[in-house]
Structure formats: structure tokens, C-alpha cells
Design a protein around this motif. Structure first.
Motif, PDB file in Angstrom:
ATOM      1  N   ASN A 334       0.830  -1.204   0.000  1.00 40.12           N
ATOM      2  CA  ASN A 334       0.000   0.000   0.000  1.00 40.12           C
ATOM      3  C   ASN A 334       0.863   1.252   0.000  1.00 40.12           C
ATOM      4  N   ILE A 335       1.982   1.202   0.751  1.00 37.09           N
ATOM      5  CA  ILE A 335       2.914   2.336   0.794  1.00 37.09           C
ATOM      6  C   ILE A 335       3.555   2.553  -0.573  1.00 37.09           C
ATOM      7  N   LEU A 336       3.851   1.454  -1.282  1.00 38.58           N
ATOM      8  CA  LEU A 336       4.555   1.534  -2.573  1.00 38.58           C
ATOM      9  C   LEU A 336       3.617   1.683  -3.762  1.00 38.58           C
ATOM     10  N   ASN A 337       2.308   1.585  -3.511  1.00 32.19           N
ATOM     11  CA  ASN A 337       1.318   1.583  -4.597  1.00 32.19           C
ATOM     12  C   ASN A 337       1.117   2.990  -5.172  1.00 32.19           C
ATOM     13  N   LYS A 338       1.953   3.371  -6.141  1.00 30.63           N
ATOM     14  CA  LYS A 338       1.903   4.696  -6.783  1.00 30.63           C
ATOM     15  C   LYS A 338       1.611   4.534  -8.273  1.00 30.63           C
ATOM     16  N   ASP A 339       1.304   5.636  -8.902  1.00 31.84           N
ATOM     17  CA  ASP A 339       0.976   5.599 -10.333  1.00 31.84           C
ATOM     18  C   ASP A 339       2.163   5.198 -11.205  1.00 31.84           C
ATOM     19  N   ASP A 340       3.374   5.390 -10.701  1.00 34.06           N
ATOM     20  CA  ASP A 340       4.553   5.165 -11.550  1.00 34.06           C
ATOM     21  C   ASP A 340       5.190   3.789 -11.343  1.00 34.06           C
ATOM     22  N   VAL A 341       4.502   2.877 -10.630  1.00 28.45           N
ATOM     23  CA  VAL A 341       5.068   1.535 -10.462  1.00 28.45           C
ATOM     24  C   VAL A 341       4.062   0.481 -10.900  1.00 28.45           C
ATOM     25  N   ASN A 342       4.594  -0.658 -11.358  1.00 23.76           N
ATOM     26  CA  ASN A 342       3.770  -1.792 -11.771  1.00 23.76           C
ATOM     27  C   ASN A 342       3.933  -2.897 -10.731  1.00 23.76           C
ATOM     28  N   ILE A 343       2.838  -3.194 -10.012  1.00 27.76           N
ATOM     29  CA  ILE A 343       2.875  -4.201  -8.938  1.00 27.76           C
ATOM     30  C   ILE A 343       2.003  -5.387  -9.337  1.00 27.76           C
ATOM     31  N   SER A 344       2.567  -6.589  -9.223  1.00 26.93           N
ATOM     32  CA  SER A 344       1.814  -7.813  -9.507  1.00 26.93           C
ATOM     33  C   SER A 344       1.971  -8.779  -8.343  1.00 26.93           C
ATOM     34  N   THR A 345       0.881  -9.498  -8.023  1.00 19.56           N
ATOM     35  CA  THR A 345       0.931 -10.472  -6.927  1.00 19.56           C
ATOM     36  C   THR A 345       0.380 -11.814  -7.398  1.00 19.56           C
ATOM     37  N   ALA A 346       0.931 -12.886  -6.861  1.00 18.51           N
ATOM     38  CA  ALA A 346       0.415 -14.246  -7.090  1.00 18.51           C
ATOM     39  C   ALA A 346       0.120 -14.845  -5.729  1.00 18.51           C
ATOM     40  N   GLU A 347      -1.149 -15.216  -5.506  1.00 17.35           N
ATOM     41  CA  GLU A 347      -1.563 -15.687  -4.182  1.00 17.35           C
ATOM     42  C   GLU A 347      -2.476 -16.900  -4.317  1.00 17.35           C
ATOM     43  N   ASP A 348      -2.690 -17.562  -3.192  1.00 17.34           N
ATOM     44  CA  ASP A 348      -3.513 -18.783  -3.186  1.00 17.34           C
ATOM     45  C   ASP A 348      -4.455 -18.777  -1.975  1.00 17.34           C
ATOM     46  N   PRO A 349      -5.595 -18.052  -2.040  1.00 16.52           N
ATOM     47  CA  PRO A 349      -5.998 -17.087  -3.067  1.00 16.52           C
ATOM     48  C   PRO A 349      -5.655 -15.673  -2.610  1.00 16.52           C
ATOM     49  N   ALA A 350      -6.035 -14.667  -3.445  1.00 20.19           N
ATOM     50  CA  ALA A 350      -5.855 -13.266  -3.076  1.00 20.19           C
ATOM     51  C   ALA A 350      -6.843 -12.935  -1.957  1.00 20.19           C
ATOM     52  N   GLU A 351      -6.328 -12.612  -0.773  1.00 14.89           N
ATOM     53  CA  GLU A 351      -7.194 -12.391   0.388  1.00 14.89           C
ATOM     54  C   GLU A 351      -7.647 -10.951   0.508  1.00 14.89           C
ATOM     55  N   ILE A 352      -6.867 -10.032  -0.003  1.00 15.06           N
ATOM     56  CA  ILE A 352      -7.169  -8.607   0.144  1.00 15.06           C
ATOM     57  C   ILE A 352      -7.209  -7.974  -1.241  1.00 15.06           C
ATOM     58  N   ASN A 353      -8.283  -7.273  -1.511  1.00 12.56           N
ATOM     59  CA  ASN A 353      -8.429  -6.609  -2.807  1.00 12.56           C
ATOM     60  C   ASN A 353      -7.920  -5.179  -2.699  1.00 12.56           C
ATOM     61  N   LEU A 354      -6.868  -4.863  -3.470  1.00  6.26           N
ATOM     62  CA  LEU A 354      -6.251  -3.540  -3.392  1.00  6.26           C
ATOM     63  C   LEU A 354      -6.187  -2.925  -4.789  1.00  6.26           C
ATOM     64  N   PRO A 355      -6.973  -1.882  -5.061  1.00  2.00           N
ATOM     65  CA  PRO A 355      -6.949  -1.237  -6.389  1.00  2.00           C
ATOM     66  C   PRO A 355      -5.550  -0.728  -6.728  1.00  2.00           C
ATOM     67  N   GLY A 356      -5.183  -0.899  -8.002  1.00  2.00           N
ATOM     68  CA  GLY A 356      -3.866  -0.468  -8.447  1.00  2.00           C
ATOM     69  C   GLY A 356      -2.842  -1.570  -8.476  1.00  2.00           C
ATOM     70  N   ILE A 357      -3.230  -2.752  -7.966  1.00  2.00           N
ATOM     71  CA  ILE A 357      -2.321  -3.901  -7.943  1.00  2.00           C
ATOM     72  C   ILE A 357      -2.912  -5.019  -8.777  1.00  2.00           C
ATOM     73  N   ASN A 358      -2.100  -5.639  -9.636  1.00  2.00           N
ATOM     74  CA  ASN A 358      -2.549  -6.743 -10.484  1.00  2.00           C
ATOM     75  C   ASN A 358      -2.433  -8.047  -9.701  1.00  2.00           C
ATOM     76  N   GLN A 359      -3.577  -8.594  -9.307  1.00  2.00           N
ATOM     77  CA  GLN A 359      -3.587  -9.770  -8.445  1.00  2.00           C
ATOM     78  C   GLN A 359      -4.004 -11.021  -9.222  1.00  2.00           C
ATOM     79  N   VAL A 360      -3.258 -12.098  -9.009  1.00  2.00           N
ATOM     80  CA  VAL A 360      -3.508 -13.368  -9.701  1.00  2.00           C
ATOM     81  C   VAL A 360      -3.766 -14.447  -8.671  1.00  2.00           C
ATOM     82  N   ASN A 361      -4.848 -15.203  -8.845  1.00  2.00           N
ATOM     83  CA  ASN A 361      -5.130 -16.358  -7.997  1.00  2.00           C
ATOM     84  C   ASN A 361      -4.459 -17.592  -8.589  1.00  2.00           C
TER      85      ASN A 361
END
Length: 562
Positions: A334-361
Motif C-alpha cells: 500500500n505504501i509503494l502503490n503509486k501511479d509510476d510503479v507496476n505491482i503484480s501479486t500471485a496468491e492462493d488465493p488473493a485475500e485482500i483486494n487492493l486497487p492499483g495492484i494486479n492480483q492473480v489467484n
């Protein structure tokens, strides 16, 4: 209200005349405050002390309600409404006597009036007020009425309340469905993290995990175990005909069209007498936590912020299941979630929905593993990658290569402390030089229950030798701080604890530590080097919380090892 209780306290010189009048006026007010809850909340006396006082004065026995099954309460003497109004519970009959659990035996005359029509005489049994409140909660939530409906399976009229909405579709309104809806709703209201449906040879039970501790809430009829398990499997889109192997699923539900959707992760497991079902509540609001709310000491917060703002490297969070690792990682994201960075996550499953982050189950059945998701991420120009868990060498190898080639990588591992993480990676087959060149910081954590601010009570410190053995330093004992103990009140449902605070072991990988790793140092060598660098381990982090009055010494000793 109970004037008799106030008179007893006044006679024992526990309250003054002014306090007597104040409590009496509060009880007679429009809101009608409960006298016992008020005197316990104001620390006039604790729940156990009050029970012992009444037992000594009136000669009635004290009974422990902790493990008393609600289903065994005698239900043909008092109605549920009478139990709630009189604050008592009929436990059992013997001859022409009915034994009533109460925390206020001065109300004996009212109890006798209520049961007069039965021809029984009342025999009071003293119980702790907090335990009585927990049993009465069962009746106040209408669970017992629902259980009766489930057994009778009568045709119910349409409920005036809106139906629960599961994955966008309205749920049916049968007794079993309504019971499950009530269980889920009460779990959310109680702040539970998990719900356990368990079936044994002679009993069935439902338990909530609240603040890390399991407690039983209801015992549904045993003959309905297959219906309960099947209903939940239908909601989670699992195979109801398959009862021989574990299954995993997910439910997204709303309790009405105007409420927010809640995610539940569902896991079934075949046992001797039916399938155990565990539903984990995924709290999407946890991502809104500020780093200051997580409970880091100032120097730990500084180390973490420095590590996560580096252009590349790896930050690992370790700890057992349910220790808050995901919340910590998402707070950093959340601290690093800025317009100028690309954030991707891989989780089993994604527990928290955070806009601006590309989340993959992750979906291993379809071939979407952590390893394959990571390979895909690296083709999509990422700046920051979060992997739900490093489970094998393949995932660890790609994560380390990403950290070595200009990416910031976050992940979790299951280890007991920060130094043990390095041993775990070596055991996976990761080369020492890869660990030394990629890992920036390792953080181990636990969650300790917070003392309830409404009822925690100061206590005398244990002997100095005991405190030193627990891990306090001699200089700590010279400082002026107060140790507190749990009491129990209505606000914390009699537990003495409310909410949880994080205990953290933050270990940056220094140049000296890198040299130890490269030279084949063991976990013990790493731990010794970390102590030389001033590492605050989990036990010390917990003791600092004790000195701050946040938690109790017993809680810290229970969840940490020296």
C-alpha cells in the motif's frame, strides 16, 4: 437492576454511598445499565472475585460454565426471553428442584416467581458473570430457535429480512440455509477469523476463532451434519458427491443488497464421522491499515521502510498460519502503490483486494502455479512482485533471479523465527551466494492478544528472578512501568482480551551477515550475528508490549520461545 447486589457491595465496603446512588440511578435510567457489568467494568471487583464473594456469603457452590454445552440447558422451565431478562440459566433438575446458574443470587425471589408455575423450587448456583453472558448470547442470537426449526424442518413463512446473496444470486430460505446464514453473520459480528464446523460420533459443534482463540458457539443436531456440510459445499460450488478427499472453494456473499460483499475461503476434510468444514473470513479492509497501526517499534518501522524503498532485492515475512503475514505485506504494498510503479501479486488465493495492484489467484489444477505466474510477471515489465508463499526450489529460484535483476520481491515462508528462514531456503536447495545477494530483510511475526482497555487491571510484579528468567533485562526492572492482567467484562465478552497486536522480529541482512551466509554459517551463527547487530527477537518484542501495558506476560510467554 439489582439493589441487593449494591447493598452487598456497600456492606462489604467495596463501594461508597455516592457510588451506590450513582449505580442505582444508572440502572433506573432509560438505558438501564447492567449493575454487575458496571461494577466489573469500573474495577470495583472482578467477575471471579464477585462469584467468590457471593459463594462465601450465601453458601452456594461455584460452577464453571466454560465447557457447559448450551444444548443441555433445561428449556421447559424458563423461556429464552425470561432467561435474558432475569440473567439466569436453568442447568438441570433434581427431584423437585431446578438448579439455576446466576451471577447475582440476590435476585432469588424473582427467580422463584418465574418458575412458580412449574411447582419447582430454585437452587442457585454461582457462576462468573462473563461465563453467564457467553451462554446467554446463544439464546439472544435465536440459534436455539433455528436449531428446532432445522430438526422439525417445518415450512417457514417468508422472512421479512432480505435474503443472503451468494455470488450474486439470492439464497434459499430453508432452516439449514438460515442457520448457516446466522452463523456467518454472528461470526462477522464477533470479529472471528475462522469458522469450524466439526462432527464427531456423538456431538456436532460450531466454533469461532476470535483473536486467535477457538470458542464453541453452538451444537447443532448431529443428524443434520451431512445437510450442513452439503449446504456449505453447494454455496462454495464444490462437489457434494465427493466426500473422500479434501476440497477447497470460495464463497462471496452479501447479507443484503445494500451491504458489502464478504469473501470466505472454504476447506473440507473427510474425518471419521463426517466432513469437517472450515471457513476462513478474508478481511479485505485490512489493507487500509496504516503501518503505524501494526504495532512496530519505531526502530523496526525505520528498518522496514528503508528495506522496502530499495530499488531491488527481497523482503521475506515468516510466521505460522494466521499470524498476520498477508496484512503486513499488503501494508508495505500500500505504501509503494503509486501511479509510476507496476505491482503484480500471485496468491492462493488473493485475500485482500487492493486497487492499483494486479492480483492473480494461483490455480494448480489448471497449471497456474506460483512458478508459472512468476514467469508471466517477468514478461510484463514489473517493478514490484509479491508471491503468496515460497514453497519449492523452482519458485525460490525465479524469485531470487527477479530480486537480482532490478525487481523488488515480497514473499512469505513458514518458519519459527527470522534466522531459521535462511536455513529453510538452504534446505530447499538455494545456493548461499544467491541468498546473500538477494535478501534485504527478514521479518518474523506473531499476533498477541491485546488486553481489553475497559477492564485490564494493574497487578503486582512477579519476583525479580521470575522476570529475569522470562527475558526482562536488569535495567528494565529499574524503570517505572505497570504490569497489567486480564479481567473480563461485557466489552471483551468476558475474555479479558480484545483485538490483537503484532510482535515483530525485524532482521536486516547486513554485510557481516552476508559474510557468515557465504561462508556456510548455520542458523545458530546467523542468530548470534543478529544479536550482535542488536536484533530484538520475538520474546523481547513481546516483553516491550508488556511494559507498555498492551498485553500480559502470560500471553507473551505462551506464543514466543526464547
Amino acid at each position: 437492576m439489582s439493589v441487593g447486589l449494591l447493598r452487598v457491595l456497600a456492606q462489604q465496603k467495596l463501594i461508597s454511598k455516592e457510588q451506590f446512588e450513582s449505580y442505582e440511578a444508572a440502572a433506573n435510567s432509560e438505558n438501564g445499565k447492567d449493575v454487575i457489568s458496571s461494577v466489573i467494568g469500573d474495577k470495583i471487583i472482578d467477575a471471579m472475585g464477585l462469584a467468590e464473594l457471593f459463594s462465601n456469603l450465601f453458601g452456594y457452590p461455584i460452577f464453571d460454565l466454560t465447557y457447559y454445552p448450551q444444548g443441555k440447558v433445561v428449556n421447559d422451565v424458563l423461556s429464552e426471553a425470561q432467561m435474558l431478562e432475569l440473567r439466569c440459566v436453568p442447568l438441570f433438575k433434581r427431584g423437585n428442584k431446578i438448579f439455576l446458574a446466576t451471577s447475582d443470587p440476590t435476585q432469588l425471589q424473582q427467580y422463584q416467581k418465574a418458575v412458580f408455575h412449574t411447582g419447582l423450587s430454585v437452587e442457585p448456583i454461582i457462576v462468573c458473570h462473563d461465563q453467564l453472558v457467553r451462554v446467554l448470547e446463544f439464546f439472544g442470537s435465536n440459534n436455539s430457535t433455528l436449531l428446532q426449526e432445522m430438526v422439525e424442518d417445518s415450512s417457514l413463512q417468508e422472512s421479512q429480512a432480505q435474503h443472503m446473496i451468494v455470488d450474486g444470486e439470492e439464497e434459499e430460505d430453508g432452516p439449514v440455509a438460515r442457520f448457516i446464514q446466522k452463523i456467518l453473520y454472528d461470526a462477522l459480528k464477533a470479529g472471528a477469523s475462522d469458522i469450524h464446523f466439526e462432527f464427531y460420533e456423538f456431538i456436532a459443534r460450531v466454533r469461532y476463532r476470535v483473536d486467535g482463540v477457538l470458542r464453541e458457539v453452538v451444537q447443532p443436531p448431529l443428524q443434520l451434519r451431512s445437510q450442513l456440510a452439503s449446504r456449505i459445499k453447494v454455496m462454495a460450488k464444490l462437489d457434494i458427491s465427493e466426500k473422500r478427499v479434501p476440497q477447497d472453494g470460495r464463497i462471496q456473499l452479501q447479507f443484503s443488497k445494500n451491504t458489502k460483499a464478504i469473501d470466505f475461503r472454504v476447506s473440507t476434510m473427510p474425518c471419521l464421522f463426517g466432513e469437517k468444514v472450515v471457513m476462513r473470513i478474508l478481511n479485505s479492509d485490512a489493507a487500509s491499515l496504516n503501518i503505524d497501526q501494526l504495532g512496530f517499534e519505531p526502530f523496526q518501522k525505520e528498518l522496514i521502510l528503508e528495506a522496502i524503498h530499495r530499488p531491488y532485492g527481497m523482503v521475506l515475512v515468516t510466521g505460522p498460519t494466521g499470524s498476520g503475514k498477508t496484512v503486513s505485506l499488503y501494508t508495505c504494498l500500500n505504501i509503494l502503490n503509486k501511479d509510476d510503479v507496476n505491482i503484480s501479486t500471485a496468491e492462493d488465493p488473493a485475500e485482500i483486494n487492493l486497487p492499483g495492484i494486479n492480483q492473480v489467484n494461483v490455480n494448480e489444477k489448471q497449471g497456474l502455479t506460483f512458478e508459472s505466474a512468476l514467469k508471466a510477471f517477468l514478461r510484463q515489465d514489473p517493478d514490484i512482485i509479491m508471491i503468496g508463499e515460497i514453497r519449492d526450489l523452482g519458485t525460490a529460484d525465479i524469485a531470487i533471479k527477479a530480486a537480482q535483476t532490478g525487481h523488488m520481491v515480497f514473499s512469505t515462508l513458514h518458519t519459527n523465527n527470522a534466522p531459521a528462514t535462511l536455513s529453510r531456503m538452504l534446505n530447499m536447495g538455494v545456493a548461499p551466494f544467491n541468498i546473500a545477494s538477494s535478501v534485504n530483510l527478514i521479518m518474523a511475526q506473531r499476533l498477541a492478544r491485546r488486553l481489553c482497555p475497559a477492564c485490564k487491571a494493574p497487578m503486582d510484579r512477579p519476583p525479580e528472578s521470575a522476570l529475569l528468567q522470562a527475558g526482562f533485562r536488569p535495567e528494565d526492572l529499574k524503570e517505572d512501568w505497570v504490569m497489567y492482567r486480564p479481567v473480563g467484562c461485557d466489552a471483551c465478552r468476558g475474555k479479558g482480551y480484545k483485538g490483537r497486536a503484532g510482535l515483530y522480529e525485524v532482521m536486516p541482512i547486513t554485510e557481516k551477515m552476508k559474510s557468515v551466509i557465504m561462508s556456510g554459517g548455520t542458523e545458530v551463527d546467523i542468530a548470534n550475528m543478529a544479536r550482535e547487530d542488536g536484533l530484538v527477537d520475538l520474546r523481547r518484542a513481546g516483553l516491550l508490549k508488556v511494559m507498555q501495558g498492551i498485553t500480559s506476560l502470560e500471553e507473551v510467554l505462551a506464543i514466543t520461545n526464547e
